[in-house]
Design a protein around this motif. Structure first.
Motif, PDB file in Angstrom:
ATOM      1  N   ARG A 200     -46.202   4.981 101.638  1.00 51.63           N
ATOM      2  CA  ARG A 200     -46.118   4.272 100.353  1.00 51.63           C
ATOM      3  C   ARG A 200     -44.661   4.217  99.947  1.00 51.63           C
ATOM      4  O   ARG A 200     -44.067   5.218  99.549  1.00 51.63           O
ATOM      5  CB  ARG A 200     -46.963   4.991  99.295  1.00 51.63           C
ATOM      6  CG  ARG A 200     -47.066   4.224  97.973  1.00 51.63           C
ATOM      7  CD  ARG A 200     -47.827   2.916  98.163  1.00 51.63           C
ATOM      8  NE  ARG A 200     -47.953   2.164  96.913  1.00 51.63           N
ATOM      9  CZ  ARG A 200     -47.065   1.269  96.472  1.00 51.63           C
ATOM     10  NH1 ARG A 200     -45.949   1.051  97.151  1.00 51.63           N
ATOM     11  NH2 ARG A 200     -47.282   0.615  95.346  1.00 51.63           N
TER      12      ARG A 200
ATOM     13  N   CYS B 134     -45.410  -3.624  98.528  1.00 49.51           N
ATOM     14  CA  CYS B 134     -45.864  -4.468  97.433  1.00 49.51           C
ATOM     15  C   CYS B 134     -46.882  -5.458  97.976  1.00 49.51           C
ATOM     16  O   CYS B 134     -46.826  -5.835  99.149  1.00 49.51           O
ATOM     17  CB  CYS B 134     -44.682  -5.202  96.800  1.00 49.51           C
ATOM     18  SG  CYS B 134     -45.097  -6.313  95.444  1.00 49.51           S
TER      19      CYS B 134
ATOM     20  N   GLY C 281     -48.943  -3.239  93.220  1.00 51.69           N
ATOM     21  CA  GLY C 281     -49.282  -2.126  94.091  1.00 51.69           C
ATOM     22  C   GLY C 281     -50.759  -2.041  94.376  1.00 51.69           C
ATOM     23  O   GLY C 281     -51.235  -1.034  94.900  1.00 51.69           O
TER      24      GLY C 281
ATOM     25  N   PRO D 216     -46.734  -1.254  89.125  1.00 48.84           N
ATOM     26  CA  PRO D 216     -47.520  -1.785  90.244  1.00 48.84           C
ATOM     27  C   PRO D 216     -49.028  -1.675  90.081  1.00 48.84           C
ATOM     28  O   PRO D 216     -49.774  -2.372  90.761  1.00 48.84           O
ATOM     29  CB  PRO D 216     -47.043  -0.939  91.438  1.00 48.84           C
ATOM     30  CG  PRO D 216     -45.692  -0.452  91.045  1.00 48.84           C
ATOM     31  CD  PRO D 216     -45.770  -0.234  89.563  1.00 48.84           C
TER      32      PRO D 216
ATOM     33  N   GLN E 248     -46.945   5.464  88.606  1.00 51.48           N
ATOM     34  CA  GLN E 248     -48.101   4.720  89.118  1.00 51.48           C
ATOM     35  C   GLN E 248     -49.221   5.715  89.411  1.00 51.48           C
ATOM     36  O   GLN E 248     -49.540   6.022  90.548  1.00 51.48           O
ATOM     37  CB  GLN E 248     -47.745   3.918  90.372  1.00 51.48           C
ATOM     38  CG  GLN E 248     -48.792   2.840  90.663  1.00 51.48           C
ATOM     39  CD  GLN E 248     -48.630   2.194  92.014  1.00 51.48           C
ATOM     40  OE1 GLN E 248     -47.643   2.402  92.705  1.00 51.48           O
ATOM     41  NE2 GLN E 248     -49.610   1.403  92.409  1.00 51.48           N
TER      42      GLN E 248
END
Length: 683
Positions: free
Chosen positions: A294, A332, A444, A15, A180
């Motif tokens: 998140r 997303c 992301g 992401p 991430q």
């Protein structure tokens, strides 16, 4: 020539889509790779995997020339041939399949080895121009997309940079320390600047859980139950924002009535958490207005994945957290980008009457399951780009069986000799992102980035776009995109999208596409005709598979533990790998070691297993042998095997996806990688 740093963007299926700066040491050689400090999301920080990319791009194991199989499939017997012969052979196989069975006998197959819109999407242009069988891409995000769309109506959310302005960040179903890293940059800013707390909700103690203020270690597949219990407390204790709900949500009264029986005690019996843990988290979430949720992919990769994502996504609506800077949620950002892909993917040639195969069910497709072939011809010719289905797809024993068919021609365009390439008839070498032009968008984050070629291709590697264009000429496919360079397609895409041109983007490096605060936070309404969030979604409108709960609820997993299969298996990402990318680099291999089953010490003792012992995991689909390791950071009855290792890394040469199910996740399909029950015993 003197070394210089050139801008580009990370192409991998992560992401972050980091803005990069790459040191060019020579026309064909790179040195250091670093994050772009000026990019407000990357902020100069990248993962270790990409920072050592020189090891990958200059690996002696890179495929160097086209290879033609000369022995039995999978024998490893190859001979080098030239590019013209390779392309002619692929084209001849496609034309033969078309003459024999029709165009639908050809199945171009691709996924996310690169996320670049030109190099990834060109295979779609060839597919549509010729009427080859289509692909429904389900391996990664379909269940999560459906779960989020069910309530919100669009895939977008709060600017992830707002995490730095949050007082509480809830990391639900992700492990950003490993997958991430940029999320942790903005979490760190919130902790240092505001004293923010980080909560992680995950079935085992990941690297992110280790550094969190609170970790809720729930049983796999029970996230929906936890979300419902939290909402029960929010309504019970006065933390629901009723004015906000009255204005921007539908079905609120029905939701509250439904949740009356979804108590912390009810959820504790399902999740394995204590009532106190559930109450503590619910109170923290309900009393913190600037709470940023998140949502990761982990909770979506189960039969009940879409239902779980929807239930979790309801939380910031109940509290009204969307009204606050640093509040709300993000799953997303894909919905914020308005890039016109008509030219790159040949969408003007798309014929929806052509059959479409579920990517996740490639094993069933290639072994002739009539449910998948839909009365059409068998698949007898394939080109595979950007993916490694023999390793990554569910029910991999059946996938392998399909690839071993003697009447199936397979060409694989790859950077390394993957498990899929080993079973091909023809293998052709592919460029890395440093060796071609492309354009990227974050999943992301919020940037559109251009990646210009940094170095010349290694050996005889060729970019995806060139290969597709050359094949198109040989099979008689017509489309303007086949006669353009990758950079010309990027330029046309930007102009068609009212986003300038390639020259301008090359100069400014990225475009910040994040909408304004009101749009990002849905303050002007959600993306449904009535503008309201849906607690009771129209699941039937999202896909053909039924069985979804009418309201947020605990939807039982499809393959839950039972007397014969008492352990739940979770195949979580490894820190040094990215799906099957980076498994070929020596540093990554050394740091990961070998495929390992993380087992609670009491379970290990019950099976008389010591650390390092070989252990066999199995279910009706097959069995695999790995090595055991006791780990107190996993619940009893759960086994974790991190990373999608090459099949050859396992003791018996059969990978972990031998055990995962290809049955579609409702409502629209997808792979239930984390919804697997197994037995376990000493090998």
């Amino acid at each position: 020539m003197s070394a210089q740093f050139l801008p580009t963007a990370c192409p991998h299926d992560c992401p972050s889509t980091c803005a990069l700066e790459v040191e060019r040491l020579a026309p064909d050689r790179i040195g250091k790779v670093r994050g772009a400090a000026e990019n407000s999301y990357t902020a100069g920080v990248i993962c270790a995997k990409v920072s050592r990319y020189a090891e990958r791009v200059h690996s002696p194991d890179r495929l160097k020339t086209p290879l033609l199989r000369t022995g039995p499939k999978g024998s490893g017997q190859w001979t080098e041939i030239g590019w013209d012969e390779a392309l002619d052979r692929i084209a001849d196989a496609f034309l033969t399949a078309e003459r024999t069975y029709g165009a639908e006998a050809v199945w171009p197959y691709f996924y996310a080895g690169t996320m670049g819109l030109v190099q990834r999407g060109g295979i779609q242009r060839l597919r549509h121009a010729k009427g080859y069988s289509r692909q429904t891409s389900t391996v990664c995000d379909t269940p999560a997309n459906m779960g989020w769309l069910a309530g919100y109506g669009d895939i977008r959310g709060a600017d992830p940079r707002e995490m730095a302005e949050s007082d509480l960040i809830v990391n639900w179903g992700g492990n950003p320390v490993a997958t991430q890293v940029n999320v942790m940059t903005h979490v760190s800013r919130a902790r240092k600047g505001r004293g923010a707390k980080l909560v992680t909700i995950d079935p085992y103690r990941t690297g992110t859980a280790e550094v969190s203020d609170l970790h809720l270690m729930l049983r796999p597949g029970t996230d929906g139950a936890l979300a419902c219990a939290v909402m029960h407390v929010l309504f019970r204790d006065g933390h629901a924002d009723r004015a906000y709900l009255a204005r921007l949500a539908g079905d609120t009264a029905a939701l509250e009535a439904h949740l009356a029986t979804r108590t912390p005690e009810w959820a504790a019996s399902i999740t394995g958490l204590t009532v106190a843990e559930i109450e503590e988290f619910a109170r923290l979430y309900g009393t913190t207005k600037r709470s940023y949720l998140r949502v990761g992919y982990g909770l979506s990769r189960a039969h009940n994945g879409a239902a779980q994502v929807h239930a979790v996504s309801c939380l910031p609506v109940v509290t009204g957290a969307w009204q606050h800077k640093g509040g709300g949620a993000l799953y997303c950002s894909s919905g914020i980008y308005k890039l016109d892909k008509t030219l790159s993917e040949g969408l003007d040639r798309l014929d929806k009457s052509v059959r479409s195969f579920d990517q996740s069910r490639i094993g069933a497709v290639l072994t002739g399951d009539p449910r998948d072939l839909t009365s059409g011809p068998p698949v007898t010719a394939m080109l595979i780009q950007n993916t490694n289905p023999v390793t990554i797809c569910p029910d991999s024993n059946r996938v392998r069986q399909g690839f071993l068919r003697e009447d199936l021609f397979v060409a694989v365009h790859e950077q390394f000799m993957t498990d899929t390439a080993k079973l091909a008839d023809l293998v052709i070498p592919a460029t890395t992102f440093l060796e071609h032009d492309d354009i990227y968008r974050g999943g992301g984050q919020m940037h559109i980035l251009i990646g210009r070629k940094v170095i010349e291709p290694q050996f005889e590697a060729r970019e995806n776009h060139w290969v597709i264009s050359e094949l198109a000429r040989r099979v008689g496919a017509e489309h303007p995109g086949f006669g353009m360079t990758a950079l010309e397609i990027i330029d046309a895409m930007l102009k068609a999208s009212d986003l300038g041109d390639a020259a301008t983007l090359s100069e400014q490096r990225w475009i910040d596409a994040q909408p304004d605060f009101e749009t990002s936070h849905f303050l002007n309404g959600f993306a449904h005709p009535d503008g309201k969030f849906r607690f009771a979604p129209d699941w039937a409108a999202l896909g053909p598979y039924g069985g979804m709960p009418a309201m947020p609820d605990h939807m039982p997993p499809a393959r839950d533990a039972d007397a014969e299969h008492p352990f739940r298996l979770v195949t979580a990402p490894a820190r040094q790998f990215l799906n099957t990318s980076f498994t070929e680099t020596l540093t990554a291999q050394k740091r990961e070691g070998r495929p390992t089953a993380l087992i609670h010490p009491d379970d290990a003792a019950g099976l008389a297993l010591a650390d390092g012992d070989a252990v066999r995991l199995g279910n009706p689909q097959g069995s695999v042998v790995v090595h055991a390791k006791s780990f107190a950071g996993v619940p009893r009855g759960v086994v974790i095997v991190e990373g999608i290792w090459p099949n050859g890394a396992f003791v018996e040469g059969m990978g972990i996806n031998s055990l995962t199910s290809p049955e579609p996740v409702p409502p629209a399909g997808g792979a239930a990688f984390h919804d697997t029950a197994v037995w376990m015993r000493a090998a």
